[in-house]
Design a protein around this motif. Structure first.
Motif, PDB file in Angstrom:
ATOM      1  N   ALA A  17       0.862  -1.179   0.000  1.00 31.96           N
ATOM      2  CA  ALA A  17       0.000   0.000   0.000  1.00 31.96           C
ATOM      3  C   ALA A  17       0.903   1.235   0.000  1.00 31.96           C
ATOM      4  CB  ALA A  17      -0.872  -0.004   1.245  1.00 31.96           C
ATOM      5  N   PRO A  18       0.357   2.381  -0.376  1.00 31.18           N
ATOM      6  CA  PRO A  18       1.155   3.602  -0.272  1.00 31.18           C
ATOM      7  C   PRO A  18       1.627   3.802   1.171  1.00 31.18           C
ATOM      8  CG  PRO A  18      -0.883   4.015  -1.455  1.00 31.18           C
ATOM      9  CD  PRO A  18      -0.974   2.629  -0.895  1.00 31.18           C
ATOM     10  N   PHE A  35      -2.543   8.346   3.745  1.00 36.53           N
ATOM     11  CA  PHE A  35      -1.489   7.668   3.003  1.00 36.53           C
ATOM     12  C   PHE A  35      -0.870   8.583   1.956  1.00 36.53           C
ATOM     13  CE2 PHE A  35      -3.950   4.366   4.929  1.00 36.53           C
ATOM     14  CZ  PHE A  35      -3.015   3.413   5.274  1.00 36.53           C
ATOM     15  N   GLY A  36       0.286   8.187   1.471  1.00 39.84           N
ATOM     16  CA  GLY A  36       1.056   8.965   0.518  1.00 39.84           C
ATOM     17  C   GLY A  36       0.351   9.275  -0.788  1.00 39.84           C
ATOM     18  N   ASP A  37      -0.679   8.513  -1.126  1.00 41.48           N
ATOM     19  CA  ASP A  37      -1.423   8.798  -2.353  1.00 41.48           C
ATOM     20  C   ASP A  37      -2.530   9.822  -2.119  1.00 41.48           C
ATOM     21  OD1 ASP A  37      -3.276   7.296  -0.939  1.00 41.48           O
ATOM     22  OD2 ASP A  37      -3.625   5.832  -2.532  1.00 41.48           O
ATOM     23  N   GLY A  38      -2.574  10.389  -0.898  1.00 43.04           N
ATOM     24  CA  GLY A  38      -3.567  11.407  -0.573  1.00 43.04           C
ATOM     25  C   GLY A  38      -4.857  10.859   0.002  1.00 43.04           C
ATOM     26  N   ARG A  39      -5.016   9.559   0.015  1.00 46.72           N
ATOM     27  CA  ARG A  39      -6.254   8.990   0.571  1.00 46.72           C
ATOM     28  C   ARG A  39      -6.236   9.094   2.095  1.00 46.72           C
ATOM     29  NH1 ARG A  39      -8.629   4.120  -2.943  1.00 46.72           N
ATOM     30  NH2 ARG A  39      -7.988   4.883  -4.981  1.00 46.72           N
ATOM     31  N   LYS A  40      -7.391   9.465   2.640  1.00 53.31           N
ATOM     32  CA  LYS A  40      -7.562   9.611   4.075  1.00 53.31           C
ATOM     33  C   LYS A  40      -8.797   8.812   4.473  1.00 53.31           C
ATOM     34  CE  LYS A  40      -7.202  13.797   5.518  1.00 53.31           C
ATOM     35  NZ  LYS A  40      -7.450  15.191   5.912  1.00 53.31           N
ATOM     36  N   PHE A  41      -8.667   8.022   5.527  1.00 54.08           N
ATOM     37  CA  PHE A  41      -9.769   7.177   5.969  1.00 54.08           C
ATOM     38  C   PHE A  41     -10.033   7.379   7.453  1.00 54.08           C
ATOM     39  CE2 PHE A  41      -7.375   4.671   2.756  1.00 54.08           C
ATOM     40  CZ  PHE A  41      -8.307   4.719   1.726  1.00 54.08           C
ATOM     41  N   ASN A  42     -11.314   7.484   7.806  1.00 56.39           N
ATOM     42  CA  ASN A  42     -11.730   7.503   9.200  1.00 56.39           C
ATOM     43  C   ASN A  42     -12.411   6.168   9.450  1.00 56.39           C
ATOM     44  OD1 ASN A  42     -13.573   7.923  11.555  1.00 56.39           O
ATOM     45  ND2 ASN A  42     -12.501   9.876  11.531  1.00 56.39           N
TER      46      ASN A  42
END
Length: 136
Positions: A17-18, A35-42
């Motif tokens: 994964a990134p 993550f480094g690809d800009g994805r943000k998860f809550n």
């Protein structure tokens, strides 16, 4: 095959994964990861608890399928770093054996809605609930 078994198989067959760029514990309700690809998860405490990568004695085996239920109101007490690859989450139902690698958070995040939908379907199929059982 249970959701947990699928997740474990995924962890062993996936590509990297990134890179994790941020981990934030929002105790007791959730964890936020970026993550480094800009994805943000809550990711909610309930979601993380039912997708714990550890075997759990509080699971019910129904027709060979492992099902965790009654965790709607579970909380996160703490998150402890494990090396440089993940974190151990301690829940207020005293579950603390799951180590969540960074790439597993990514997997959970990108599949969050499908995983939760499948979980709810499984509960309904077996007549179980996300709510805790009431003590008599």
């Amino acid at each position: 095959m249970s959701v947990i078994q699928k997740a474990i198989r995924w962890m062993h067959t996936t590509v990297e994964a990134p890179r994790l760029t941020r981990f934030s514990l929002q105790a007791p309700k959730s964890v936020e990861v970026e993550f480094g690809d800009g994805r943000k998860f809550n990711l909610s405490a309930e979601f993380l608890r039912i997708h714990s990568p550890a075997a759990d004695g509080k699971m019910r085996s129904i027709g060979g399928e492992k099902v965790i239920f009654g965790r709607r109101h579970v909380g996160i007490m703490s998150a402890e770093p494990v090396g440089n690859y993940g974190v151990r989450i301690v829940f207020d139902d005293l579950h603390k054996t799951g180590i969540y690698p960074w790439n597993y958070f990514y997997h959970l995040g990108i599949n969050k809605f499908r995983l939760m939908r499948d979980y709810i379907k499984t509960l309904k199929k077996h007549g179980l609930s996300r709510d805790p059982t009431r003590r008599k």
